[in-house]
Design a protein around this motif. Structure first.
Motif, PDB file in Angstrom:
ATOM      1  N   TYR A  48       0.890  -1.180  -0.160  1.00 42.81           N
ATOM      2  CA  TYR A  48      -0.117  -0.140  -0.118  1.00 42.81           C
ATOM      3  C   TYR A  48       0.894   1.337  -0.095  1.00 42.81           C
ATOM      4  N   ILE A  49       0.353   2.281  -0.425  1.00 37.37           N
ATOM      5  CA  ILE A  49       1.090   3.745  -0.650  1.00 37.37           C
ATOM      6  C   ILE A  49       0.045   4.701   0.172  1.00 37.37           C
ATOM      7  N   PHE A  50       0.774   5.547   1.150  1.00 40.44           N
ATOM      8  CA  PHE A  50      -0.245   6.615   1.513  1.00 40.44           C
ATOM      9  C   PHE A  50      -0.092   7.752   0.424  1.00 40.44           C
ATOM     10  N   SER A  51      -1.150   8.355   0.465  1.00 41.36           N
ATOM     11  CA  SER A  51      -1.539   9.172  -0.620  1.00 41.36           C
ATOM     12  C   SER A  51      -0.582  10.551  -0.786  1.00 41.36           C
ATOM     13  N   ASN A  52       0.243  10.838   0.037  1.00 42.17           N
ATOM     14  CA  ASN A  52       1.168  11.868  -0.034  1.00 42.17           C
ATOM     15  C   ASN A  52       2.500  11.342  -0.463  1.00 42.17           C
ATOM     16  N   MET A  53       2.532  10.057  -0.715  1.00 44.22           N
ATOM     17  CA  MET A  53       3.841   9.363  -1.306  1.00 44.22           C
ATOM     18  C   MET A  53       3.855   9.372  -2.971  1.00 44.22           C
ATOM     19  N   ASP A  54       5.057   9.391  -3.520  1.00 48.79           N
ATOM     20  CA  ASP A  54       5.095   9.238  -5.041  1.00 48.79           C
ATOM     21  C   ASP A  54       5.395   7.799  -5.302  1.00 48.79           C
ATOM     22  N   MET A  55       6.096   7.141  -4.599  1.00 52.00           N
ATOM     23  CA  MET A  55       6.683   5.827  -4.763  1.00 52.00           C
ATOM     24  C   MET A  55       6.860   4.795  -3.696  1.00 52.00           C
ATOM     25  N   LYS A  56       6.910   3.870  -3.855  1.00 53.75           N
ATOM     26  CA  LYS A  56       7.345   2.676  -2.666  1.00 53.75           C
ATOM     27  C   LYS A  56       7.718   1.433  -3.445  1.00 53.75           C
ATOM     28  N   GLN A  57       8.783   0.776  -2.939  1.00 50.89           N
ATOM     29  CA  GLN A  57       9.353  -0.292  -3.312  1.00 50.89           C
ATOM     30  C   GLN A  57       9.274  -1.177  -2.439  1.00 50.89           C
ATOM     31  N   ASP A  58       9.126  -2.579  -2.630  1.00 52.15           N
ATOM     32  CA  ASP A  58       9.063  -3.717  -1.571  1.00 52.15           C
ATOM     33  C   ASP A  58       9.284  -4.819  -2.396  1.00 52.15           C
ATOM     34  N   GLN A  59      10.533  -5.315  -2.287  1.00 50.12           N
ATOM     35  CA  GLN A  59      11.149  -6.393  -3.195  1.00 50.12           C
ATOM     36  C   GLN A  59      11.008  -6.224  -4.398  1.00 50.12           C
ATOM     37  N   ARG A  60       9.936  -7.116  -5.156  1.00 52.34           N
ATOM     38  CA  ARG A  60       9.778  -7.094  -6.506  1.00 52.34           C
ATOM     39  C   ARG A  60       8.639  -5.981  -7.066  1.00 52.34           C
ATOM     40  N   LEU A  61       7.891  -5.736  -5.830  1.00 51.56           N
ATOM     41  CA  LEU A  61       7.156  -4.655  -6.133  1.00 51.56           C
ATOM     42  C   LEU A  61       7.202  -3.293  -6.109  1.00 51.56           C
ATOM     43  N   THR A  62       6.836  -2.450  -7.241  1.00 54.71           N
ATOM     44  CA  THR A  62       7.095  -1.122  -7.103  1.00 54.71           C
ATOM     45  C   THR A  62       5.712  -0.466  -7.379  1.00 54.71           C
ATOM     46  N   VAL A  63       5.410   0.457  -6.493  1.00 58.89           N
ATOM     47  CA  VAL A  63       4.014   1.240  -6.611  1.00 58.89           C
ATOM     48  C   VAL A  63       4.393   2.607  -6.915  1.00 58.89           C
ATOM     49  N   LEU A  64       3.694   3.305  -8.107  1.00 60.02           N
ATOM     50  CA  LEU A  64       3.964   4.638  -8.439  1.00 60.02           C
ATOM     51  C   LEU A  64       2.635   5.338  -8.268  1.00 60.02           C
ATOM     52  N   LEU A  65       2.540   6.274  -7.442  1.00 59.20           N
ATOM     53  CA  LEU A  65       1.303   7.337  -7.488  1.00 59.20           C
ATOM     54  C   LEU A  65       1.368   8.638  -8.165  1.00 59.20           C
ATOM     55  N   ASN A  66       0.585   8.883  -9.017  1.00 62.65           N
ATOM     56  CA  ASN A  66       0.649  10.422  -9.772  1.00 62.65           C
ATOM     57  C   ASN A  66      -0.634  10.992  -9.157  1.00 62.65           C
ATOM     58  N   LYS A  67      -0.657  11.583  -8.043  1.00 66.56           N
ATOM     59  CA  LYS A  67      -1.674  11.946  -7.191  1.00 66.56           C
ATOM     60  C   LYS A  67      -2.394  13.307  -8.332  1.00 66.56           C
ATOM     61  N   LYS A  68      -1.585  13.958  -9.099  1.00 67.52           N
ATOM     62  CA  LYS A  68      -2.326  14.822  -9.875  1.00 67.52           C
ATOM     63  C   LYS A  68      -3.201  14.230 -10.994  1.00 67.52           C
ATOM     64  N   ASP A  69      -2.692  13.101 -11.529  1.00 65.34           N
ATOM     65  CA  ASP A  69      -3.556  12.272 -12.646  1.00 65.34           C
ATOM     66  C   ASP A  69      -4.446  11.276 -11.957  1.00 65.34           C
ATOM     67  N   LYS A  70      -4.482  11.149 -10.551  1.00 64.18           N
ATOM     68  CA  LYS A  70      -5.263  10.069  -9.902  1.00 64.18           C
ATOM     69  C   LYS A  70      -4.771   8.723 -10.587  1.00 64.18           C
ATOM     70  N   HIS A  71      -3.814   8.507 -10.841  1.00 64.82           N
ATOM     71  CA  HIS A  71      -2.990   7.117 -11.413  1.00 64.82           C
ATOM     72  C   HIS A  71      -2.016   6.381 -10.593  1.00 64.82           C
ATOM     73  N   LEU A  72      -2.416   5.280 -10.561  1.00 65.53           N
ATOM     74  CA  LEU A  72      -1.795   4.360  -9.524  1.00 65.53           C
ATOM     75  C   LEU A  72      -1.296   3.259 -10.433  1.00 65.53           C
ATOM     76  N   SER A  73       0.235   2.772  -9.957  1.00 61.71           N
ATOM     77  CA  SER A  73       0.440   1.528 -10.907  1.00 61.71           C
ATOM     78  C   SER A  73       1.308   0.612  -9.868  1.00 61.71           C
ATOM     79  N   LEU A  74       1.256  -0.619 -10.356  1.00 64.62           N
ATOM     80  CA  LEU A  74       2.031  -1.593  -9.625  1.00 64.62           C
ATOM     81  C   LEU A  74       2.874  -2.365 -10.733  1.00 64.62           C
ATOM     82  N   ARG A  75       4.073  -2.320 -10.411  1.00 58.84           N
ATOM     83  CA  ARG A  75       5.061  -2.809 -11.308  1.00 58.84           C
ATOM     84  C   ARG A  75       5.513  -4.280 -10.595  1.00 58.84           C
TER      85      ARG A  75
END
Lengths: 111, 112
Positions: A48-75
């Motif tokens: 999970y990612i807090f809404s004031n963060m841009d990115m979080k990495q956890d082993q093989r998982l990377t979460v990117l959050l673009n709050k302006k565009d309201k877009h979330l991705s999981l790599r």
């Protein structure tokens, strides 16, 4: 309004990276989550990612959050056949405690 | 394994009947949320219970009701079952109202 959208399907080859995308509409979300659901099973919290963060990495998982565009991705790096499942993004709405889920993306990993 | 258990795992009912689904929360968790997941859809929030009181409700009719017990386990009751109630019902427990939710394996309800 409250709406979370995801593409329905994604197919990747084993060893490649997978990127699953999600868009949401409610700007008052506090946390955004990624859950994995295997056939016949419940939901497993991946990250999970807090809404004031841009990115979080956890082993093989990377979460990117673009709050302006309201877009979330999981790599998912180095995708394995065991990663085949349905992936849901969800947002928690400030002050309501409920989660709003997307429709899920079915990831198929080809050997 | 999240430590959240649900019973039964599967259930078949007919239209008009009533059903009770049960959920045991993870040790130390005082909040239980219930979701309905229709086939091919994401989970939809039904309601949440916090310390034995309803703490929020989604867009579900009053025939969906719930209860939370002093040990924080919970029940979901559905009256006058309809065919569209066929779904996977998931409960999730959390440490408190605004902490992350851990899901149980679900109860699959089929209404004929």
């Amino acid at each position: 309004g409250e709406d979370v959208e995801q593409s329905l399907f994604l197919s990747v080859r084993e060893g490649d990276s997978s990127v699953i995308n999600c868009t949401y509409t409610d700007s008052s979300s506090t946390y955004l989550y990624w859950y994995k659901q295997e056939p016949g099973a419940g939901l497993q919290l991946l990250t999970y990612i807090f809404s004031n963060m841009d990115m979080k990495q956890d082993q093989r998982l990377t979460v990117l959050l673009n709050k302006k565009d309201k877009h979330l991705s999981l790599r998912i790096a180095d995708t394995q056949t065991g990663d085949s499942a349905i992936y849901f993004c969800a947002e928690s709405i400030s002050g309501t405690y409920k989660y709003i889920f997307g429709t899920g993306t079915r990831l198929k990993v080809l050997a | 394994e999240t430590g959240v258990t649900q019973s039964p795992t599967h259930l078949i009912k007919t239209r008009g009947q009533q059903v009770t689904l049960r959920c045991s929360s993870q040790s130390g968790h005082n909040t239980v949320s219930w979701y309905q997941q229709a086939l091919g859809q994401g989970p939809q929030f039904i309601f949440q219970y916090y310390r034995e009181e309803e703490n929020g409700r989604g867009n579900f009719p009053p025939r969906f009701s719930g209860l939370q017990f002093p040990n924080y386990s919970s029940e979901l009751n559905v009256n006058a079952l309809e065919l569209d109630d066929s779904a996977l019902y998931l409960c999730a427990s959390s440490l408190s109202r605004d902490n992350e939710q851990f899901f149980g394996p679900g109860t699959r309800l089929t209404v004929l």
